[in-house]
Design a protein around this motif. Structure first.
Motif, PDB file in Angstrom:
ATOM      1  N   PRO A  82      11.266 -13.071 -15.508  1.00  0.00           N
ATOM      2  CA  PRO A  82      10.206 -13.914 -16.275  1.00  0.00           C
ATOM      3  C   PRO A  82       9.098 -13.369 -16.558  1.00  0.00           C
ATOM      4  O   PRO A  82       8.582 -12.631 -15.995  1.00  0.00           O
ATOM      5  N   ASN A  83       8.793 -13.461 -17.997  1.00  0.00           N
ATOM      6  CA  ASN A  83       7.428 -13.033 -18.468  1.00  0.00           C
ATOM      7  C   ASN A  83       6.329 -13.203 -17.416  1.00  0.00           C
ATOM      8  O   ASN A  83       5.528 -12.283 -17.297  1.00  0.00           O
ATOM      9  N   LYS A  84       6.154 -14.275 -16.884  1.00  0.00           N
ATOM     10  CA  LYS A  84       5.171 -14.695 -15.981  1.00  0.00           C
ATOM     11  C   LYS A  84       5.001 -13.535 -14.660  1.00  0.00           C
ATOM     12  O   LYS A  84       4.070 -13.646 -13.989  1.00  0.00           O
ATOM     13  N   LEU A  85       6.311 -13.231 -14.605  1.00  0.00           N
ATOM     14  CA  LEU A  85       6.228 -12.427 -13.322  1.00  0.00           C
ATOM     15  C   LEU A  85       6.346 -11.027 -13.218  1.00  0.00           C
ATOM     16  O   LEU A  85       6.526 -10.183 -12.370  1.00  0.00           O
ATOM     17  N   LYS A  86       6.530 -10.467 -14.787  1.00  0.00           N
ATOM     18  CA  LYS A  86       6.562  -9.124 -15.236  1.00  0.00           C
ATOM     19  C   LYS A  86       5.007  -8.206 -14.676  1.00  0.00           C
ATOM     20  O   LYS A  86       3.960  -9.015 -15.172  1.00  0.00           O
ATOM     21  N   GLU A  87       5.124  -7.093 -14.330  1.00  0.00           N
ATOM     22  CA  GLU A  87       3.890  -6.486 -14.243  1.00  0.00           C
ATOM     23  C   GLU A  87       3.403  -5.852 -15.620  1.00  0.00           C
ATOM     24  O   GLU A  87       4.268  -5.355 -16.367  1.00  0.00           O
ATOM     25  N   ASN A  88       2.035  -6.074 -15.780  1.00  0.00           N
ATOM     26  CA  ASN A  88       1.545  -5.545 -17.266  1.00  0.00           C
ATOM     27  C   ASN A  88       1.474  -4.152 -17.328  1.00  0.00           C
ATOM     28  O   ASN A  88       1.641  -3.409 -18.320  1.00  0.00           O
ATOM     29  N   ASN A  89       1.239  -3.569 -16.163  1.00  0.00           N
ATOM     30  CA  ASN A  89       1.176  -2.133 -16.038  1.00  0.00           C
ATOM     31  C   ASN A  89       2.565  -1.440 -15.999  1.00  0.00           C
ATOM     32  O   ASN A  89       3.317  -1.827 -15.150  1.00  0.00           O
ATOM     33  N   PRO A  90       2.717  -0.411 -16.975  1.00  0.00           N
ATOM     34  CA  PRO A  90       4.132   0.074 -17.162  1.00  0.00           C
ATOM     35  C   PRO A  90       4.668   0.607 -15.847  1.00  0.00           C
ATOM     36  O   PRO A  90       5.858   0.603 -15.590  1.00  0.00           O
ATOM     37  N   GLU A  91       3.628   1.409 -15.123  1.00  0.00           N
ATOM     38  CA  GLU A  91       4.218   2.126 -14.014  1.00  0.00           C
ATOM     39  C   GLU A  91       4.398   1.202 -12.930  1.00  0.00           C
ATOM     40  O   GLU A  91       5.485   1.436 -12.040  1.00  0.00           O
ATOM     41  N   ARG A  92       3.587   0.184 -12.757  1.00  0.00           N
ATOM     42  CA  ARG A  92       4.178  -0.877 -11.639  1.00  0.00           C
ATOM     43  C   ARG A  92       5.240  -1.630 -11.814  1.00  0.00           C
ATOM     44  O   ARG A  92       6.124  -1.898 -11.220  1.00  0.00           O
ATOM     45  N   MET A  93       5.718  -1.821 -13.371  1.00  0.00           N
ATOM     46  CA  MET A  93       6.917  -2.535 -13.780  1.00  0.00           C
ATOM     47  C   MET A  93       8.000  -1.672 -13.366  1.00  0.00           C
ATOM     48  O   MET A  93       8.974  -2.219 -12.911  1.00  0.00           O
ATOM     49  N   SER A  94       7.868  -0.310 -13.721  1.00  0.00           N
ATOM     50  CA  SER A  94       8.859   0.700 -13.454  1.00  0.00           C
ATOM     51  C   SER A  94       9.272   0.443 -12.029  1.00  0.00           C
ATOM     52  O   SER A  94      10.470   0.590 -11.458  1.00  0.00           O
ATOM     53  N   LYS A  95       8.003   0.515 -11.054  1.00  0.00           N
ATOM     54  CA  LYS A  95       8.480   0.659  -9.356  1.00  0.00           C
ATOM     55  C   LYS A  95       9.031  -0.732  -9.126  1.00  0.00           C
ATOM     56  O   LYS A  95       9.878  -0.752  -8.200  1.00  0.00           O
ATOM     57  N   LEU A  96       8.589  -1.892  -9.702  1.00  0.00           N
ATOM     58  CA  LEU A  96       9.159  -3.365  -9.214  1.00  0.00           C
ATOM     59  C   LEU A  96      10.629  -3.317  -9.743  1.00  0.00           C
ATOM     60  O   LEU A  96      11.722  -3.578  -9.041  1.00  0.00           O
ATOM     61  N   ALA A  97      10.901  -2.650 -10.932  1.00  0.00           N
ATOM     62  CA  ALA A  97      12.621  -2.561 -11.244  1.00  0.00           C
ATOM     63  C   ALA A  97      13.384  -1.725 -10.511  1.00  0.00           C
ATOM     64  O   ALA A  97      14.359  -2.113  -9.945  1.00  0.00           O
ATOM     65  N   SER A  98      12.894  -0.632 -10.191  1.00  0.00           N
ATOM     66  CA  SER A  98      13.715   0.450  -9.569  1.00  0.00           C
ATOM     67  C   SER A  98      13.941   0.120  -8.128  1.00  0.00           C
ATOM     68  O   SER A  98      14.643   0.638  -7.470  1.00  0.00           O
TER      69      SER A  98
END
Length: 309
Positions: A82-98
């Motif tokens: 969900p958008n409310k739970l996504k990281e705004n920082n691309p690097e942190r979002m990549s780490k979250l997904a991986s």
């Protein structure tokens, strides 16, 4: 006691998903003096995870190859976070997904996937294959949840897509009536007759009174999954037979097609799930959809940071 018959396909899927669930991880403890005291294996608790290859095999008729890549897994996690739970920082979002999958076989590609990643993946697969039962399984991690509970949840969630199908075919039938330049009285009469033929001479008012349904919502909003599926199939057949089998473009021909399909739907329902008029739910599809969306968000909120260890 309510008599519920669980379809075999759900029972088989339930067993496969349970058998594929891993809750421990084996670690190897190296010995300083292996000749005297050999290396030991230690079982440690782990967050729930499934092997990708085993997960894909639980979906009937699926070609799993397109889903065997880190890109696909990464995209699925991102798409259903969900958008409310996504990281705004691309690097942190990549780490979250991986963090939700770990590759264990590069050559034949296999990976361990978290509960959240498994849910996101089967939701993506659901665009082409029926996976609502899978989705409910991963969204309901309580070990005391029975297959009957999951079956009920699946039937409720299925109403959302089935109602959309009914709306589409109803719109097509409306278009047929418009092309026939049907009088308003004919249109209203056909709608009343459809209800009567499908529900054994009951009218819409009888059904609304029995279930205390909202008067400003269509009856289809309160049909359960079994009835929505039967009704949607009947409407689809009406449109097809009118387009490809009707001997003439006349109202009487259309009325005959509608009659045959509504009666056939009624008889089929009676054999499988009981009379159509007993297959209603007091909760509307809109209410179910809001409740389902809330459940998905709460699930994501709880498991977005529970990764593969």
């Amino acid at each position: 006691m309510e008599n519920i018959i669980i379809p075999n396909k759900y029972m088989e899927t339930f067993d496969k998903l349970n058998n594929g669930r891993n809750t421990t991880r084996i670690w190897r403890e190296l010995s300083i003096w292996p000749d005297w005291a050999p290396d030991q294996q230690i079982a440690a608790g782990a967050n729930d995870f499934w092997k990708l290859s085993e997960l894909l095999n639980t979906v009937d008729g699926l070609n799993g190859e397109p889903y065997k890549s880190t890109i696909t897994l990464d995209n699925a996690v991102r798409a259903y976070t969900p958008n409310k739970l996504k990281e705004n920082n691309p690097e942190r979002m990549s780490k979250l997904a991986s963090g939700h999958f770990r590759v264990i076989d590069d050559k034949n590609f296999d990976a361990e996937v978290s509960r959240f990643a498994a849910w996101a993946l089967v939701k993506e697969i659901g665009k082409s294959k029926p996976t609502i039962f899978h989705q409910e399984y991963f969204m309901t991690p309580n070990p005391n949840t029975s297959i009957i509970d999951l079956y009920r949840l699946t039937n409720q969630a299925e109403r959302i897509g089935l109602r959309s199908d009914v709306r589409k075919y109803q719109k097509q039938l409306n278009g047929i009536m418009n092309k026939l330049h049907a009088h308003n009285q004919h249109y209203a009469e056909l709608n009343r007759e459809m209800v009567k033929w499908l529900f054994g001479n009951l009218n819409a008012g009888d059904i609304r009174e029995e279930y205390r349904l909202h008067e400003n919502k269509p009856l289809a909003d309160f049909m359960n999954a079994h009835l929505l599926a039967a009704y949607g199939t009947a409407l689809k057949n009406i449109v097809y037979k009118w387009d490809f089998e009707a001997p003439a473009r006349e109202y009487s021909i259309l009325r005959g097609i509608v009659y045959n399909e509504m009666i056939a739907a009624r008889e089929d329902m009676k054999k499988k799930f009981g009379r159509p008029e007993v297959n209603f739910d007091r909760a509307s599809v809109d209410e179910v959809e809001k409740w389902h969306n809330k459940r998905e968000f709460e699930f994501a909120k709880r498991y977005i940071n529970t990764k593969v260890q």
